[in-house]
Scaffold this active site. Structure first.
Site, PDB file in Angstrom:
ATOM      1  N   TRP A   1       0.825  -1.215   0.000  1.00 27.05           N
ATOM      2  CA  TRP A   1       0.000   0.000   0.000  1.00 27.05           C
ATOM      3  C   TRP A   1       0.854   1.259   0.000  1.00 27.05           C
ATOM      4  O   TRP A   1       0.365   2.346  -0.175  1.00 27.05           O
ATOM      5  CB  TRP A   1      -0.942   0.001   1.201  1.00 27.05           C
ATOM      6  CG  TRP A   1      -1.844  -1.177   1.174  1.00 27.05           C
ATOM      7  CD1 TRP A   1      -1.835  -2.238   2.019  1.00 27.05           C
ATOM      8  CD2 TRP A   1      -2.849  -1.443   0.197  1.00 27.05           C
ATOM      9  NE1 TRP A   1      -2.782  -3.158   1.639  1.00 27.05           N
ATOM     10  CE2 TRP A   1      -3.425  -2.693   0.523  1.00 27.05           C
ATOM     11  CE3 TRP A   1      -3.326  -0.760  -0.933  1.00 27.05           C
ATOM     12  CZ2 TRP A   1      -4.430  -3.277  -0.225  1.00 27.05           C
ATOM     13  CZ3 TRP A   1      -4.335  -1.338  -1.677  1.00 27.05           C
ATOM     14  CH2 TRP A   1      -4.885  -2.579  -1.325  1.00 27.05           C
TER      15      TRP A   1
ATOM     16  N   HIS B   1      11.818   6.991  -1.964  1.00 25.13           N
ATOM     17  CA  HIS B   1      12.565   8.155  -1.455  1.00 25.13           C
ATOM     18  C   HIS B   1      13.927   8.194  -2.169  1.00 25.13           C
ATOM     19  O   HIS B   1      14.257   7.280  -2.935  1.00 25.13           O
ATOM     20  CB  HIS B   1      12.721   8.112   0.073  1.00 25.13           C
ATOM     21  CG  HIS B   1      13.305   6.834   0.619  1.00 25.13           C
ATOM     22  ND1 HIS B   1      13.584   6.649   1.944  1.00 25.13           N
ATOM     23  CD2 HIS B   1      13.676   5.677   0.014  1.00 25.13           C
ATOM     24  CE1 HIS B   1      14.080   5.449   2.140  1.00 25.13           C
ATOM     25  NE2 HIS B   1      14.153   4.836   0.991  1.00 25.13           N
TER      26      HIS B   1
ATOM     27  N   ARG C   1       4.941   6.993  -4.491  1.00 26.04           N
ATOM     28  CA  ARG C   1       4.300   6.234  -3.411  1.00 26.04           C
ATOM     29  C   ARG C   1       2.885   5.881  -3.810  1.00 26.04           C
ATOM     30  O   ARG C   1       2.202   6.672  -4.471  1.00 26.04           O
ATOM     31  CB  ARG C   1       4.308   7.037  -2.119  1.00 26.04           C
ATOM     32  CG  ARG C   1       5.720   7.167  -1.593  1.00 26.04           C
ATOM     33  CD  ARG C   1       5.816   7.837  -0.265  1.00 26.04           C
ATOM     34  NE  ARG C   1       7.231   8.133   0.003  1.00 26.04           N
ATOM     35  CZ  ARG C   1       7.665   8.822   1.030  1.00 26.04           C
ATOM     36  NH1 ARG C   1       6.793   9.289   1.914  1.00 26.04           N
ATOM     37  NH2 ARG C   1       8.947   9.041   1.192  1.00 26.04           N
TER      38      ARG C   1
ATOM     39  N   GLN D   1      12.299  14.823  -4.199  1.00 24.25           N
ATOM     40  CA  GLN D   1      13.065  15.003  -2.968  1.00 24.25           C
ATOM     41  C   GLN D   1      14.483  15.461  -3.285  1.00 24.25           C
ATOM     42  O   GLN D   1      14.956  15.333  -4.409  1.00 24.25           O
ATOM     43  CB  GLN D   1      13.160  13.670  -2.203  1.00 24.25           C
ATOM     44  CG  GLN D   1      11.842  13.185  -1.624  1.00 24.25           C
ATOM     45  CD  GLN D   1      12.036  12.020  -0.666  1.00 24.25           C
ATOM     46  OE1 GLN D   1      13.005  11.276  -0.768  1.00 24.25           O
ATOM     47  NE2 GLN D   1      11.103  11.854   0.250  1.00 24.25           N
TER      48      GLN D   1
ATOM     49  N   VAL E   1      19.288   6.287  10.347  1.00 23.78           N
ATOM     50  CA  VAL E   1      20.069   7.289  11.084  1.00 23.78           C
ATOM     51  C   VAL E   1      19.949   7.043  12.585  1.00 23.78           C
ATOM     52  O   VAL E   1      18.953   6.479  13.055  1.00 23.78           O
ATOM     53  CB  VAL E   1      19.618   8.742  10.746  1.00 23.78           C
ATOM     54  CG1 VAL E   1      20.169   9.178   9.407  1.00 23.78           C
ATOM     55  CG2 VAL E   1      18.102   8.872  10.791  1.00 23.78           C
TER      56      VAL E   1
ATOM     57  N   ALA F   1      22.858  12.846   7.312  1.00 16.10           N
ATOM     58  CA  ALA F   1      22.045  12.714   6.102  1.00 16.10           C
ATOM     59  C   ALA F   1      20.747  13.464   6.328  1.00 16.10           C
ATOM     60  O   ALA F   1      20.336  13.675   7.471  1.00 16.10           O
ATOM     61  CB  ALA F   1      21.754  11.243   5.825  1.00 16.10           C
TER      62      ALA F   1
HETATM   63  N1  DAH Z   1      13.833   9.221   3.245  1.00 13.67           N
HETATM   64  C1  DAH Z   1      13.001   9.853   4.242  1.00 13.67           C
HETATM   65  C2  DAH Z   1      11.578   9.983   3.695  1.00 13.67           C
HETATM   66  O1  DAH Z   1      11.373   9.900   2.519  1.00 13.67           O
HETATM   67  C3  DAH Z   1      13.513  11.241   4.574  1.00 13.67           C
HETATM   68  C4  DAH Z   1      14.807  11.183   5.328  1.00 13.67           C
HETATM   69  C5  DAH Z   1      14.825  11.167   6.701  1.00 13.67           C
HETATM   70  C6  DAH Z   1      16.016  11.176   4.649  1.00 13.67           C
HETATM   71  C7  DAH Z   1      15.995  11.136   7.415  1.00 13.67           C
HETATM   72  C8  DAH Z   1      17.211  11.153   5.361  1.00 13.67           C
HETATM   73  C9  DAH Z   1      17.187  11.137   6.741  1.00 13.67           C
HETATM   74  O2  DAH Z   1      18.395  11.160   4.747  1.00 13.67           O
HETATM   75  O3  DAH Z   1      18.361  11.127   7.435  1.00 13.67           O
HETATM   76  O4  DAH Z   1      10.688  10.193   4.487  1.00 13.67           O
END
Ligand code: DAH
Length: 356
Positions: A160, A180, A206, A220, A263, A324
Site C-alpha cells: 500500500w 525516497h 508512493r 526530494q 540514522v 544525512a
Molecule cells: N527518506 C526519508 C523519507 O522519505 C527522509 C529522510 C529522513 C532522509 C531522514 C534522510 C534522513 O536522509 O536522514 O521520508
C-alpha cells in the site's frame, strides 16, 4: 540625301520625346519595339539604305542611322535603369518598418514553481560545498529498503506504500519505483570514499491517495556528508543555514527527535510558521491552520548516518561519521509561495502556473 538624313533626325527626335513618357517597363519595351525592333522605324530606315543607289548618300545615311541607333540604345538603357530605381524605391518605401510602433508581445515561458524551488535548493547546498549527483528512479528493494535497515516487515514496504515493478525473481518482486531518494546514500558511498558531500535530487513514487499535502509522485533532495569528525553541530549548522537561504534570514529553526531506521539519532527539522510568526494564532486571534496551531512547520527528516550503514559500505565507523537529510521539494514550494494544495502543482492549469 537631305531628306534621308532629315528623316533619321526626325525619327531620333520623336523617339527621344516619346521615351520620356515611357514611365514603366512595358511602355519602355513597346517603345523599343517601335523604334529599334525588327520592324522598328529606325531599323526600317537602315534596311532601306540597301536600295539607295548613290554610294556617298548610302554611306552618309548609314553613318547617321548608326549614330541615331547608338543614341537611342543609350537613352533606352538610361531610362530603363531610372524606371528600375523608381520601382525599387517604391518597394522599399512600401516595406518600410516603423520601429516606433508598439511590438507584438511574444508569450514568455518560465520555470515551473517546483523546478524553480528545486534549483534554488540545490544552489543553496552547492554554495555550501555539496556536489550534485543522481540515481535511478526504478530501484532495487535492496537499495530502497534493505541496505537502509528497513526490514521486510516494516510498514513502508507494504504494497500500500510502494509501487512494485512487475518483475519477478525467485518468486519475489525485488524492483520498485523508489519511494525516497535515500537509496542514493548507499549508492554513492559504495562508489566513493570520504570526504563525501552530495545532494541528490529526484522523483519518488508512493502508492497512496492524494490530499492537500500528498501526491503519488513527489521530488526530494537527499543530502549526505561523511568525513572525519562530522557531528550533529555540522548537521544543525548546515540545515539552519540552508533554511535561511531559502526562507529568509529571520527564520528560526528547531530540531526534534524522530525515527528513521538509517540514522541514529534521527530528527526532523522545523521552521517557525511564517503565517502566524510562530504564534500558532493569527493576528486576529483565529487559530493558524498552516502549522496546525503549533507555530512550527516540519520541512525535512535528518540524522547521523547509522554506523552499521557505514560499516556495510566498507567505511570505518570508528573513524568516520556523517549526517544525512531528505526534504520534499513540493512541500518547500508550498511554503515558499503560500500554495494551499500540493495537487495544484501538477494539475497543469495555466491560470495557476502563471502566478509564479
Ligand atoms: N527518506 C526519508 C523519507 O522519505 C527522509 C529522510 C529522513 C532522509 C531522514 C534522510 C534522513 O536522509 O536522514 O521520508
Amino acid at each position: 540625301m537631305t531628306s534621308l538624313l532629315d528623316t533619321i533626325s526626325e525619327i531620333e527626335q520623336s523617339a527621344i520625346g516619346e521615351l520620356k513618357s515611357a514611365s514603366d517597363q512595358s511602355a519602355l519595351e513597346a517603345w523599343h519595339i517601335r523604334y529599334l525592333g525588327r520592324k522598328g522605324k529606325l531599323t526600317q530606315v537602315l534596311r532601306s539604305l540597301a536600295g539607295v543607289a548613290n554610294l556617298d548618300e548610302r554611306r552618309a545615311g548609314g553613318q547617321r542611322a548608326n549614330v541615331a541607333k547608338e543614341r537611342l540604345e543609350a537613352a533606352y538603357s538610361e531610362q530603363r535603369s531610372q524606371i528600375e530605381e523608381q520601382r525599387l524605391s517604391s518597394v522599399i518605401a512600401g516595406e518600410r518598418l516603423d520601429v516606433t510602433l508598439p511590438g507584438i508581445a511574444v508569450p514568455r515561458g518560465r520555470l515551473h514553481p517546483v523546478t524553480q524551488t528545486m534549483r534554488d535548493v540545490l544552489a543553496a547546498f552547492v554554495s555550501m560545498g555539496f556536489q550534485v549527483a543522481e540515481g535511478p528512479e526504478i530501484e532495487w528493494d535492496h537499495y530502497n529498503f534493505e541496505a537502509l535497515r528497513i526490514p521486510a516487515e516494516h510498514p513502508a514496504r507494504d504494497m500500500w506504500d510502494t509501487l512494485w515493478i512487475d518483475y519477478e525473481q525467485d518468486g519475489r518482486r525485488p524492483m520498485l519505483m523508489r519511494t525516497h531518494t535515500s537509496p542514493n546514500q548507499i549508492r554513492i558511498m559504495e562508489k566513493t570514499r570520504p570526504p563525501v558531500r552530495v545532494v541528490v535530487p529526484g522523483k519518488c513514487y508512493r502508492f497512496e491517495a492524494t490530499d492537500p499535502t500528498h501526491e503519488w509522485m513527489m521530488q526530494q533532495v537527499e543530502g549526505l556528508a561523511v568525513d572525519d569528525g562530522i557531528s550533529m553541530a555540522d548537521l544543525k549548522g548546515s540545515l539552519t543555514d540552508f533554511a535561511r537561504r531559502i526562507f529568509g534570514p529571520e527564520r528560526r529553526t528547531a530540531f526534534r527527535c524522530d525515527y528513521f531506521p538509517f540514522v541514529e539519532p534521527g530528527m526532523e527539522m522545523r521552521i517557525d510558521c511564517f503565517i502566524c510568526r510562530g504564534e500558532g494564532r493569527l493576528e486576529d486571534g483565529r487559530p493558524c491552520r498552516t502549522c496546525h496551531q503549533t507555530g512550527w512547520i516540519e520541512i525535512l527528516g535528518a540524522g547521523m548516518v547509522h554506523p552499521e550503514i557505514l560499516e556495510n559500505v566498507g567505511y570505518d565507523s570508528g573513524r568516520y561519521t556523517g549526517f544525512a537529510f531528505g526534504l520534499g521539494i513540493e512541500r518547500i514550494a508550498l511554503l515558499r509561495y503560500g500554495i494551499e494544495d500540493i495537487r495544484h502543482l501538477y494539475a497543469n492549469d495555466l491560470r495557476f502556473l502563471e502566478q509564479f
